[in-house]
Write a protein that holds these residues in place. Structure first.
Motif, PDB file in Angstrom:
ATOM      1  N   GLN A  24      -5.135  -0.412  -6.859  1.00  0.00           N
ATOM      2  CA  GLN A  24      -5.291  -0.173  -8.289  1.00  0.00           C
ATOM      3  C   GLN A  24      -6.131   1.077  -8.560  1.00  0.00           C
ATOM      4  OE1 GLN A  24      -5.497  -3.061  -6.722  1.00  0.00           O
ATOM      5  NE2 GLN A  24      -3.959  -4.339  -7.730  1.00  0.00           N
ATOM      6  N   SER A 112      -1.667  -0.600 -14.371  1.00  0.00           N
ATOM      7  CA  SER A 112      -1.545  -1.899 -13.701  1.00  0.00           C
ATOM      8  C   SER A 112      -1.622  -3.070 -14.673  1.00  0.00           C
ATOM      9  CB  SER A 112      -2.635  -2.041 -12.616  1.00  0.00           C
ATOM     10  OG  SER A 112      -2.654  -0.929 -11.754  1.00  0.00           O
ATOM     11  N   GLN A 115       3.162  -4.936 -16.193  1.00  0.00           N
ATOM     12  CA  GLN A 115       3.973  -5.884 -15.425  1.00  0.00           C
ATOM     13  C   GLN A 115       3.679  -7.327 -15.822  1.00  0.00           C
ATOM     14  OE1 GLN A 115       1.644  -3.935 -13.969  1.00  0.00           O
ATOM     15  NE2 GLN A 115       0.187  -5.267 -12.918  1.00  0.00           N
ATOM     16  N   PHE A 142       3.210  -2.080 -11.845  1.00  0.00           N
ATOM     17  CA  PHE A 142       3.790  -2.474 -10.570  1.00  0.00           C
ATOM     18  C   PHE A 142       5.211  -2.956 -10.793  1.00  0.00           C
ATOM     19  CE2 PHE A 142      -0.808  -3.089  -9.545  1.00  0.00           C
ATOM     20  CZ  PHE A 142      -0.877  -2.041  -8.643  1.00  0.00           C
ATOM     21  N   THR A 146       7.322  -4.447  -5.207  1.00  0.00           N
ATOM     22  CA  THR A 146       5.910  -4.723  -4.933  1.00  0.00           C
ATOM     23  C   THR A 146       5.780  -6.014  -4.129  1.00  0.00           C
ATOM     24  OG1 THR A 146       5.117  -3.568  -6.893  1.00  0.00           O
ATOM     25  CG2 THR A 146       3.699  -5.311  -6.029  1.00  0.00           C
ATOM     26  N   LYS A 148       6.963  -6.627  -1.262  1.00  0.00           N
ATOM     27  CA  LYS A 148       8.286  -6.989  -0.736  1.00  0.00           C
ATOM     28  C   LYS A 148       8.191  -7.732   0.591  1.00  0.00           C
ATOM     29  CE  LYS A 148       8.980  -2.439   1.425  1.00  0.00           C
ATOM     30  NZ  LYS A 148       9.831  -1.217   1.438  1.00  0.00           N
ATOM     31  N   ASP A 196       5.480   4.606  -3.781  1.00  0.00           N
ATOM     32  CA  ASP A 196       4.971   3.451  -3.034  1.00  0.00           C
ATOM     33  C   ASP A 196       3.550   3.698  -2.563  1.00  0.00           C
ATOM     34  OD1 ASP A 196       7.311   2.083  -3.350  1.00  0.00           O
ATOM     35  OD2 ASP A 196       8.017   2.334  -1.297  1.00  0.00           O
ATOM     36  N   THR A 253       3.194  -3.513   0.581  1.00  0.00           N
ATOM     37  CA  THR A 253       3.712  -2.391  -0.205  1.00  0.00           C
ATOM     38  C   THR A 253       3.654  -2.695  -1.698  1.00  0.00           C
ATOM     39  OG1 THR A 253       5.219  -1.757   1.580  1.00  0.00           O
ATOM     40  CG2 THR A 253       5.741  -0.941  -0.627  1.00  0.00           C
ATOM     41  N   TYR A 254       3.193  -1.708  -2.452  1.00  0.00           N
ATOM     42  CA  TYR A 254       3.188  -1.786  -3.910  1.00  0.00           C
ATOM     43  C   TYR A 254       4.098  -0.680  -4.445  1.00  0.00           C
ATOM     44  CZ  TYR A 254      -0.939  -4.790  -3.544  1.00  0.00           C
ATOM     45  OH  TYR A 254      -1.807  -5.817  -3.237  1.00  0.00           O
ATOM     46  N   ARG A 255       5.112  -1.044  -5.203  1.00  0.00           N
ATOM     47  CA  ARG A 255       5.976  -0.060  -5.847  1.00  0.00           C
ATOM     48  C   ARG A 255       5.378   0.245  -7.225  1.00  0.00           C
ATOM     49  NH1 ARG A 255      11.269   0.931  -5.147  1.00  0.00           N
ATOM     50  NH2 ARG A 255      10.551   1.035  -2.984  1.00  0.00           N
ATOM     51  N   VAL A 256       4.865   1.450  -7.398  1.00  0.00           N
ATOM     52  CA  VAL A 256       4.201   1.830  -8.641  1.00  0.00           C
ATOM     53  C   VAL A 256       5.164   2.657  -9.482  1.00  0.00           C
ATOM     54  CG1 VAL A 256       2.170   2.882  -9.680  1.00  0.00           C
ATOM     55  CG2 VAL A 256       2.031   1.928  -7.359  1.00  0.00           C
TER      56      VAL A 256
END
Length: 272
Positions: A24, A112, A115, A142, A146, A148, A196, A253-256
């Motif tokens: 974040q 953040s 979502q 996100f 995210t 995954k 990512d 993994t975070y998809r931003v």
């Protein structure tokens, strides 16, 4: 999304949030970078979902003297941020029903947060409402993809153990959905893209403790009741390690998804 659950989760973790919010903080830094590429114009700014105020502290370092209003759904977070940002007005606020007059702000920023809303086009439209003409909108949320690894390990564990076919893992919006929501809300000069961020953890329990520490539990109104069965959790941890561990650590993994736009008549905030 159960908004009351979201509020309680984040209020109860306000004090420890910054200890765990590694990704974040990267996202906040990147968003300030994107905002700074075109400069911050005159007029007040509103942060929707200030959290502990990390995004705002970064923005104020690059834009000292900015007239900034901070807001959060969680009273605990609002209070925590207000204590660290004594020069900024602070108010509890729901992103889907902002308590401000139409056309009050020249910049709306958020990191953040979106979502967690039930009605993304509606929340974006509410952001547009409180922006002045040519006002600018800059956010990060996100998106789909995210966590995954966690989601896939949990899906496989459910299949192997004969558990409920409903995941405890939060669902996130995709890039196309976010772009549509921005257009539906009436924004122009829309630019949305995904990047990512990958966080490294010792093991799955440490990842889950981190997620709990930032209050990021599944708040879906349709989430399964109670905890997942122990056999499912145990198998999920084993599958996560088997499929994804490298050099004794696991990735998360975070998809931003970053969104940059203007109220009609504004200029494009350029991203990369």
């Amino acid at each position: 999304m159960d908004i009351g659950t979201v509020r309680r989760h984040f209020s109860s973790h306000a004090r420890e949030y910054d200890l765990h919010a590694v990704v974040q903080k990267r996202v906040a830094s990147r968003l300030v970078e994107l905002i700074g590429e075109s400069g911050v114009g005159p007029g007040p700014a509103l942060d929707v979902g200030t959290g502990t105020g990390d995004l705002d502290r970064r923005l104020l370092r690059s834009c000292p003297g900015l007239d900034l209003v901070i807001s959060d759904l969680s009273h605990g977070m609002t209070c925590h941020a207000a204590a660290a940002l004594a020069g900024s007005a602070a108010v509890d606020a729901d992103a889907q029903a902002l308590p401000f007059r139409t056309g009050s702000f020249s910049l709306l920023l958020s990191a953040s947060v979106y979502q967690w809303v039930n009605d993304l086009p509606g929340a974006f439209a509410e952001g547009s409402r409180v922006l002045a003409p040519v006002g600018r909108f800059a956010f990060a949320l996100f998106g789909d993809g995210t966590l995954k690894e966690l989601k896939e390990a949990h899906r496989l564990a459910l299949a192997e153990t004969g558990g409920r076919r409903v995941s405890h893992v939060q669902e996130f919006p995709g890039l196309a959905e976010v772009r549509r929501a921005m257009g539906t809300a009436g924004f122009s000069s829309i630019h949305a893209f995904a990047e990512d961020e990958v966080e490294s953890h010792r093991d799955v329990p440490s990842l889950l403790r981190c997620l709990k520490g930032i209050g990021a539990a599944n708040a879906s109104a349709h989430r399964p009741p109670g905890l997942a069965p122990r056999r499912v959790i145990s198998r999920m941890m084993a599958l996560y390690a088997e499929r994804y561990a490298r050099d004794g650590r696991i990735p998360a993994t975070y998809r931003v998804i970053y969104g940059l736009a203007s109220k009609p008549g504004g200029a494009l905030l350029r991203g990369s």
